[in-house]
Design a protein around this motif. Sequence first.
Motif, PDB file in Angstrom:
ATOM      1  N   ASN A  17     -34.591  16.364  -9.295  1.00 52.75           N
ATOM      2  CA  ASN A  17     -35.925  16.935  -9.052  1.00 52.75           C
ATOM      3  C   ASN A  17     -36.560  16.491  -7.746  1.00 52.75           C
ATOM      4  O   ASN A  17     -37.770  16.525  -7.594  1.00 52.75           O
ATOM      5  CB  ASN A  17     -36.890  16.601 -10.198  1.00 52.75           C
ATOM      6  CG  ASN A  17     -36.607  17.454 -11.398  1.00 52.75           C
ATOM      7  OD1 ASN A  17     -36.131  18.586 -11.264  1.00 52.75           O
ATOM      8  ND2 ASN A  17     -36.857  16.909 -12.560  1.00 52.75           N
TER       9      ASN A  17
ATOM     10  N   TYR B  21     -36.169  17.025  -3.649  1.00 58.54           N
ATOM     11  CA  TYR B  21     -35.490  17.668  -2.512  1.00 58.54           C
ATOM     12  C   TYR B  21     -36.285  17.333  -1.266  1.00 58.54           C
ATOM     13  O   TYR B  21     -37.345  17.876  -1.031  1.00 58.54           O
ATOM     14  CB  TYR B  21     -35.407  19.181  -2.721  1.00 58.54           C
ATOM     15  CG  TYR B  21     -34.665  19.554  -3.982  1.00 58.54           C
ATOM     16  CD1 TYR B  21     -33.270  19.640  -3.983  1.00 58.54           C
ATOM     17  CD2 TYR B  21     -35.354  19.796  -5.169  1.00 58.54           C
ATOM     18  CE1 TYR B  21     -32.590  19.967  -5.142  1.00 58.54           C
ATOM     19  CE2 TYR B  21     -34.678  20.116  -6.330  1.00 58.54           C
ATOM     20  CZ  TYR B  21     -33.295  20.198  -6.317  1.00 58.54           C
ATOM     21  OH  TYR B  21     -32.620  20.510  -7.458  1.00 58.54           O
TER      22      TYR B  21
ATOM     23  N   ASN C 289     -26.012  17.543 -10.665  1.00 53.48           N
ATOM     24  CA  ASN C 289     -25.268  18.622 -10.008  1.00 53.48           C
ATOM     25  C   ASN C 289     -24.803  18.276  -8.601  1.00 53.48           C
ATOM     26  O   ASN C 289     -24.180  19.079  -7.938  1.00 53.48           O
ATOM     27  CB  ASN C 289     -26.128  19.875  -9.948  1.00 53.48           C
ATOM     28  CG  ASN C 289     -26.510  20.350 -11.341  1.00 53.48           C
ATOM     29  OD1 ASN C 289     -25.656  20.489 -12.203  1.00 53.48           O
ATOM     30  ND2 ASN C 289     -27.801  20.517 -11.564  1.00 53.48           N
ATOM     31  N   THR C 290     -25.210  17.096  -8.148  1.00 54.43           N
ATOM     32  CA  THR C 290     -24.823  16.727  -6.797  1.00 54.43           C
ATOM     33  C   THR C 290     -23.753  15.648  -6.858  1.00 54.43           C
ATOM     34  O   THR C 290     -23.949  14.613  -7.476  1.00 54.43           O
ATOM     35  CB  THR C 290     -26.038  16.209  -6.019  1.00 54.43           C
ATOM     36  OG1 THR C 290     -27.061  17.165  -6.112  1.00 54.43           O
ATOM     37  CG2 THR C 290     -25.688  15.943  -4.571  1.00 54.43           C
TER      38      THR C 290
ATOM     39  N   ASN D   8     -29.096  13.300  -9.440  1.00 55.86           N
ATOM     40  CA  ASN D   8     -28.966  14.720  -9.748  1.00 55.86           C
ATOM     41  C   ASN D   8     -27.561  14.961 -10.302  1.00 55.86           C
ATOM     42  O   ASN D   8     -26.578  14.708  -9.613  1.00 55.86           O
ATOM     43  CB  ASN D   8     -29.176  15.505  -8.445  1.00 55.86           C
ATOM     44  CG  ASN D   8     -29.234  16.995  -8.678  1.00 55.86           C
ATOM     45  OD1 ASN D   8     -28.773  17.492  -9.705  1.00 55.86           O
ATOM     46  ND2 ASN D   8     -29.805  17.701  -7.713  1.00 55.86           N
TER      47      ASN D   8
ATOM     48  N   HIS E  97     -31.201  17.153   6.802  1.00 55.25           N
ATOM     49  CA  HIS E  97     -30.719  17.963   5.669  1.00 55.25           C
ATOM     50  C   HIS E  97     -31.605  17.691   4.475  1.00 55.25           C
ATOM     51  O   HIS E  97     -32.427  16.759   4.491  1.00 55.25           O
ATOM     52  CB  HIS E  97     -29.254  17.618   5.345  1.00 55.25           C
ATOM     53  CG  HIS E  97     -29.070  16.206   4.899  1.00 55.25           C
ATOM     54  ND1 HIS E  97     -28.873  15.853   3.599  1.00 55.25           N
ATOM     55  CD2 HIS E  97     -29.065  15.034   5.604  1.00 55.25           C
ATOM     56  CE1 HIS E  97     -28.744  14.537   3.499  1.00 55.25           C
ATOM     57  NE2 HIS E  97     -28.859  14.006   4.721  1.00 55.25           N
ATOM     58  N   VAL E  98     -31.412  18.480   3.443  1.00 51.68           N
ATOM     59  CA  VAL E  98     -32.180  18.267   2.217  1.00 51.68           C
ATOM     60  C   VAL E  98     -31.383  17.310   1.353  1.00 51.68           C
ATOM     61  O   VAL E  98     -30.216  17.552   1.044  1.00 51.68           O
ATOM     62  CB  VAL E  98     -32.419  19.605   1.488  1.00 51.68           C
ATOM     63  CG1 VAL E  98     -33.058  19.359   0.145  1.00 51.68           C
ATOM     64  CG2 VAL E  98     -33.286  20.513   2.343  1.00 51.68           C
TER      65      VAL E  98
ATOM     66  N   TRP F 248     -36.401  16.604   2.924  1.00 47.67           N
ATOM     67  CA  TRP F 248     -35.756  16.734   4.225  1.00 47.67           C
ATOM     68  C   TRP F 248     -35.659  15.340   4.834  1.00 47.67           C
ATOM     69  O   TRP F 248     -36.674  14.668   5.014  1.00 47.67           O
ATOM     70  CB  TRP F 248     -36.572  17.621   5.156  1.00 47.67           C
ATOM     71  CG  TRP F 248     -36.352  19.077   4.908  1.00 47.67           C
ATOM     72  CD1 TRP F 248     -37.114  19.891   4.150  1.00 47.67           C
ATOM     73  CD2 TRP F 248     -35.295  19.874   5.451  1.00 47.67           C
ATOM     74  NE1 TRP F 248     -36.615  21.164   4.162  1.00 47.67           N
ATOM     75  CE2 TRP F 248     -35.483  21.185   4.967  1.00 47.67           C
ATOM     76  CE3 TRP F 248     -34.199  19.622   6.282  1.00 47.67           C
ATOM     77  CZ2 TRP F 248     -34.631  22.235   5.277  1.00 47.67           C
ATOM     78  CZ3 TRP F 248     -33.360  20.658   6.599  1.00 47.67           C
ATOM     79  CH2 TRP F 248     -33.562  21.947   6.103  1.00 47.67           C
TER      80      TRP F 248
ATOM     81  N   SER G  93     -30.460  15.887  -1.923  1.00 49.31           N
ATOM     82  CA  SER G  93     -30.593  16.345  -3.310  1.00 49.31           C
ATOM     83  C   SER G  93     -29.970  15.359  -4.299  1.00 49.31           C
ATOM     84  O   SER G  93     -29.610  15.714  -5.399  1.00 49.31           O
ATOM     85  CB  SER G  93     -29.924  17.720  -3.450  1.00 49.31           C
ATOM     86  OG  SER G  93     -28.578  17.623  -3.036  1.00 49.31           O
TER      87      SER G  93
ATOM     88  N   ASN H   8     -37.454   9.929   6.492  1.00 50.90           N
ATOM     89  CA  ASN H   8     -38.189  11.182   6.280  1.00 50.90           C
ATOM     90  C   ASN H   8     -38.135  12.036   7.549  1.00 50.90           C
ATOM     91  O   ASN H   8     -38.523  11.578   8.612  1.00 50.90           O
ATOM     92  CB  ASN H   8     -39.655  10.874   5.974  1.00 50.90           C
ATOM     93  CG  ASN H   8     -39.885  10.709   4.497  1.00 50.90           C
ATOM     94  OD1 ASN H   8     -39.240  11.379   3.680  1.00 50.90           O
ATOM     95  ND2 ASN H   8     -40.766   9.797   4.149  1.00 50.90           N
ATOM     96  N   LEU H   9     -37.695  13.265   7.388  1.00 47.09           N
ATOM     97  CA  LEU H   9     -37.626  14.130   8.572  1.00 47.09           C
ATOM     98  C   LEU H   9     -39.034  14.440   9.100  1.00 47.09           C
ATOM     99  O   LEU H   9     -39.225  14.704  10.274  1.00 47.09           O
ATOM    100  CB  LEU H   9     -36.887  15.437   8.243  1.00 47.09           C
ATOM    101  CG  LEU H   9     -36.655  16.350   9.434  1.00 47.09           C
ATOM    102  CD1 LEU H   9     -35.821  15.668  10.494  1.00 47.09           C
ATOM    103  CD2 LEU H   9     -35.999  17.650   9.004  1.00 47.09           C
ATOM    104  N   SER H  10     -39.983  14.362   8.186  1.00 45.81           N
ATOM    105  CA  SER H  10     -41.356  14.667   8.609  1.00 45.81           C
ATOM    106  C   SER H  10     -41.780  13.772   9.766  1.00 45.81           C
ATOM    107  O   SER H  10     -42.582  14.178  10.610  1.00 45.81           O
ATOM    108  CB  SER H  10     -42.319  14.512   7.437  1.00 45.81           C
ATOM    109  OG  SER H  10     -42.333  13.177   7.005  1.00 45.81           O
TER     110      SER H  10
END
Lengths: 328, 594
Positions: B177, B179, B145-146, B143, B170-171, B181, B173, B206-208
């Motif tokens: 494209n 994002y 922007n990151t 990304n 956290h997300v 968790w 990034s 994976n936070l899931s």
Amino acid sequence: MRKHRFTLLLVVAIAMIAIYFVFNFNLLFGVNHEEKNVTVILKSLNIRLDFWQAVNQGAEAAAKETGLNLSVEGPLIEGDSNAQIQILEDAIARKPQAIVIDMVMDNRMPAILAKARAAGIKLVIINHSPSMKPSPIVVSSNHKEAGQLAGQTSIQETDGDPNIAVISDYASSIISQERLEGMRLALKGYKASAMETYYADDSEDQAYEIAKRLLRSDSGINTFITLNQSASQGVARLLKEYNETGAINLIGFDSTSDEVQLLESGIMTASIVQKPFNMGYLGVKAALKLIDGEKTEPITYIESNVITKENMYTTENQKLLFPFITSK
Amino acid sequence: MLKDRFFPLFPLKSIQSNISLAFSMLILAAIVLTSLVSYQVSVAAVERNSKGYIEEIIKQVNLNIQSYVDNMENISLLALTNKDVKYYISDNNFISAENRRTYEKQISDLFQAILYTRKDIASIMVFGYNGRFVSDRRITTLNPNTKTEDQEWYQLAKAAGGRSVVSAPHVQSLIENEYRWVVSLSRELKSTDGIKADGVLLVDLNLSVINDICENINLGKKGYLFIVDNEGHIVYHPQQQLIDSKLRTERIEEVLQAPSGQSFVVNEGGDKRIYSVQDTNFGWRIAGVAYSDDLIANKEGLRNSIIFYSLCGLAITLLISIGLSHRLSKPIKVLQSDMKQVEKGNFNIQTEIGQMNEIGQLGRSFNLMVSRTKFLMEETILNQENKRKSELLLLQSQINPHFLYNTLDSIVWMAEQKQHEEVVLMTSALAKLFRASITKEKELVPIRVEIEHITNYLLIQKMRYNDELNYVIDMDESILDYKTLKILLQPFVENAIYHGIRNMYGMDDGLITIRGRQAGDQIIFEVEDNGQGMSAEQLGKLLYSNLEENANQGIGIRNVNERIKLYFGHEYGIQIRSEIEEGTCITIVIPKLD
């Protein structure tokens, strides 16, 4: 002997009363544990629409916390008034104790809601406060406050010299009206020309065109405030093309993954984000209060947050921008 | 009675209802007490069990999460020790651009292989301080922007100096494209010499995975689970957004202070919650929250069954108590009704004696008392009768002195007149008369003897009154052998002479008729005179005047009547029929006795 027979009868009677109470125990002790039923009807239950999914999640959180029976429904397409009316009618027929609804504006609605009221169903309106008689219990984002936040942000970003073009969807939209009202409140004391409103009819292209026209003309506009997602997209497209990022502010409302990227890249200066989870949660809680006959505030406002590139990854705002933890 | 019937327990007049009430109260109190105690004990036991159960669950969750973190750790170790990785991010320049591609491919393949087996890992990336970057993907677009260097996990890893760091969820990034968790484990990679740092390794979980673990934990209907880190920041909470918006508070302070593996109870507005806390070895604390009323899901069922059984028990024991009190009070009631009989004068009653308990003894005493009373009463009656009889006997023995004087005078007078025959006759008649009255041995004599006696008497009287007195004795021959009371007829004859015939002035033909006959099993005597008769007043006087008043008149008619009744019973006695100037007829009825 006669006396003795009477006492025997008395004992039999006591035993029968006892058994009666045992079998009707719920009458005595089950009152507090009676299953409460609340139906939540949203504008849409499309799983792609994060906003409604978050409302749903909030409602479910409240249901779990209070142990009530929750049913969340909504049309697949946002704003499908026929479908929503059908769902509402079905829900009324099931007679839940309360209905929490974000209703589509439709002429038929007030009559149906009156019917629900007549059936003894408690009503909670979420997301906006329609003018209805008698006024219902409302749980809504404070759109006026959100508009105010947008106005204040624009003042900040332009160092106190805002020249704003507001691109709204429809003049009739209550939410948009309230947001505009809030902005006007924030811009009080600034020259009248500091804010102009345009309507793009929920079309990205129209918004794009309006913005383009405004930028080409010598209007000196330094801030766009877009009241809905399509307007944000349209203006953002234009700003990308013009490479004017940073020079011209774009302040939007609500968040989608596209808007996240716009925020990250700096095209969008800020977004005023609602808290749909809280709305669902508080909506169901208000319904529960109504069922329990407790005193309920006529209007519960939910604050909005201003999210910028800088604060978008804070713990709190992450949850607002990315409400769902999915494994995709 | 009506009132008693409708409120048998309330007036408390009977022992039965008293006993019933006392029993019922006792039983009720006992049952209520035991029910309450058993309910409390059961609830406490369930709560205790639930606490243990929650602790166990939290432990399991801890182990689960731990295993995921351990996995990341292992993966990081794998990457750490991988030569290719080390080489790739090392600061040497001998890797040419082409070689770099090979290295990148090899590392990427390795990461991919790991990822292939681990669905829970979102990504593995290595960021070299030399600006090189490799991930588990062949083509990775970061990304734009990151900024990697600004990321928390990156900074923390750098600061930790070689130890692994687990971030809060956290997300991520990093990739364009995308994002997601995640929970990040990051670690600074050392160069081969082990001193210089070459880059940072990132393993994203994976936070899931954690979310699923936490969401699927069932701590009752309302219970939930949350995770905080060392500083008390929420790592996971099902209602994190509400806490962020200050719509809800969580007991984070208490969770942080609670010792690991222990529970504490929070009572908030009647909502009892049990918090169970577990430490993980990577700095998180897992807290399970269960609602007490939720845990004891069958609290109501428990209460219902306890109440049901106590009510059943109550009904049964009430029945038994009433039955028992009835059994106890029944002999008393029987005794009471028997006593009532005695009150009414029936002394022939003997109460039934059941068991030889207190009431049995009471009954026995009662029986003794009644029989004793009865005996005493009979004795008294007997004494009275005897006394009366002896009195009468005494009276019988008394011959009217006037009669004696008069007779003696007549004898003297006849002697003076030298009527020797008459003197002899009269004297012998007098002697017989006296003998008959003096003989005490027998009360009953044959009618023949009585007739003889009355004949003697009349003989004397006839001689005294000469022609003024006539008499007829008309006896049925068949009755002469039957028994009669001694001196039964004399008082009537005497009465007929003194009150009937003697007062008939100028009348020379005074007649006394004495009849005797049998009728059925009775013997009927009649003494009739044709004297002046008696008025009703005189009749009453004759029949009802006292013994004493008539003392000088010999044995009164009334006394004879009493004597008959005393001896033969009340159905026997005398009847007087009298008319003024016509005469009197006295009928004497006695039983036929052999």
